[in-house]
Design an enzyme around this catalytic site. Structure first.
Site, short mmCIF file in Angstrom:
data_model
loop_
_atom_site.label_atom_id
_atom_site.label_comp_id
_atom_site.label_asym_id
_atom_site.label_seq_id
_atom_site.Cartn_x
_atom_site.Cartn_y
_atom_site.Cartn_z
N GLU A 177 3.34 -13.68 64.98
CA GLU A 177 4.60 -13.83 65.74
C GLU A 177 5.11 -15.27 65.71
OE1 GLU A 177 6.64 -12.85 70.10
OE2 GLU A 177 4.46 -12.99 69.94
N LYS A 214 5.96 -9.93 64.11
CA LYS A 214 6.83 -9.82 65.28
C LYS A 214 7.81 -10.98 65.23
CE LYS A 214 6.97 -9.25 70.29
NZ LYS A 214 6.24 -8.83 71.51
#
Length: 296
Positions: A177, A214
């Site tokens: 992420e 993400k």
């Protein structure tokens, strides 16, 4: 082992991933949004009890089911606690059909070169071993990009990929992420740089293994299509990044193949004072809206 069934649910499921992973730094704000003021608790332990009660109410709600919510990201303390008398990860999978993930990062370093790298993660091997033993499918690790600094973005992706290799070595699927701050003045340019670095990073993943990503919903719709199609990428999920739910869903729907992994946008409108009927109605409408944007 449910690993194959979990992989199938995440890779092909027509739904989204709930982010129930607020940590020590973000919990007070999450509780305030839920209608619980700072004065309601006198210690960190009491604070974590209150946020766990909120997460339990969400996870055990009859509208929170694996046909729409395909996965959930847990905070470490949540993994170590129970939902409805069962270990949290076991309950999610066995009772709800929701695949459990674990947030493993320990927060962010101070900003440098336009990014905030992850802090060191002491005891990572032991944490990953515990996660495996508790039935966790994968992990999530967050860092932040504040500006279109090519060197900083290269560093942040390298750190994410290196950590991904450690997670893969334990048989878990990492969600990398590298968030781009939605307030970054050169957000679109930062995302172009990030795309190029991530393509290099996922190219380095060994054949037969996959990671997840993400990412902030990109300014340029469809920008991350090459990552969504990449054979080493199981799924690309989107963070809400501070957009309200309506805006996040609108932006997400313009990016086919990208599904939601929302935190604040998931709990928007929920309140500790709501009756169970009102709570479930609100959560159900939210889940339906986020799922619709995810499969658009």
């Amino acid at each position: 082992m449910p690993q194959a069934a979990m992989t199938d649910r995440i890779a092909t499921g027509q739904g989204f991933i709930a982010a129930l992973d607020q940590s020590g730094g973000s919990t007070p704000k999450a509780l305030r949004l839920y209608g619980i003021e700072d004065s309601a608790y006198g210690s960190e332990a009491e604070m974590f009890d209150l946020i766990h009660a909120m997460r339990t109410r969400i996870a055990t709600s009859p509208v929170f089911t694996g046909d729409k919510v395909i996965g959930a990201i847990l905070f470490e303390q949540t993994m170590d606690r129970d939902f409805a008398g069962k270990p949290a990860a076991t309950y999610l999978w066995e009772d709800k059909g929701v695949v459990p993930f674990l947030k493993i990062d320990k927060g962010l370093e101070e900003a440098a070169s336009g990014v905030q790298m992850m802090k060191p993660i002491p005891g990572l091997d032991a944490l990953l071993d515990r996660a495996v033993a508790k039935g966790i499918f994968g992990t999530k690790e967050r860092s932040v990009i504040l500006a279109a600094n090519a060197g900083g973005i290269a560093d942040i992706v390298a750190q994410q990929v290196d950590l991904g290799f450690q997670v893969l070595a334990k048989g878990l699927v990492p969600i990398l992420e590298p968030e781009v701050d939605i307030k970054a003045p050169d957000k679109a340019e930062a995302e172009e740089i990030l795309l190029a670095e991530l393509l290099k990073g996922v190219d380095a993943i060994p054949e037969g293994q996959q990671v997840m990503l993400k990412l902030t919903i990109p300014t340029k719709a469809g920008l991350y299509a090459p990552l969504i199609a990449h054979p080493r990428v199981m799924r690309v999920v989107a963070l809400s990044g501070g957009y309200d739910r309506a805006e996040a869903c609108k932006r997400l729907a313009a990016n086919p193949g990208m599904i939601a992994s929302f935190s604040r946008a998931l709990t928007e409108g929920l309140s500790a004072g709501q009756s169970d009927a009102d709570f479930n109605t609100t959560l159900g409408a939210t889940i339906d809206a986020i799922r619709a944007a995810s499969i658009a």
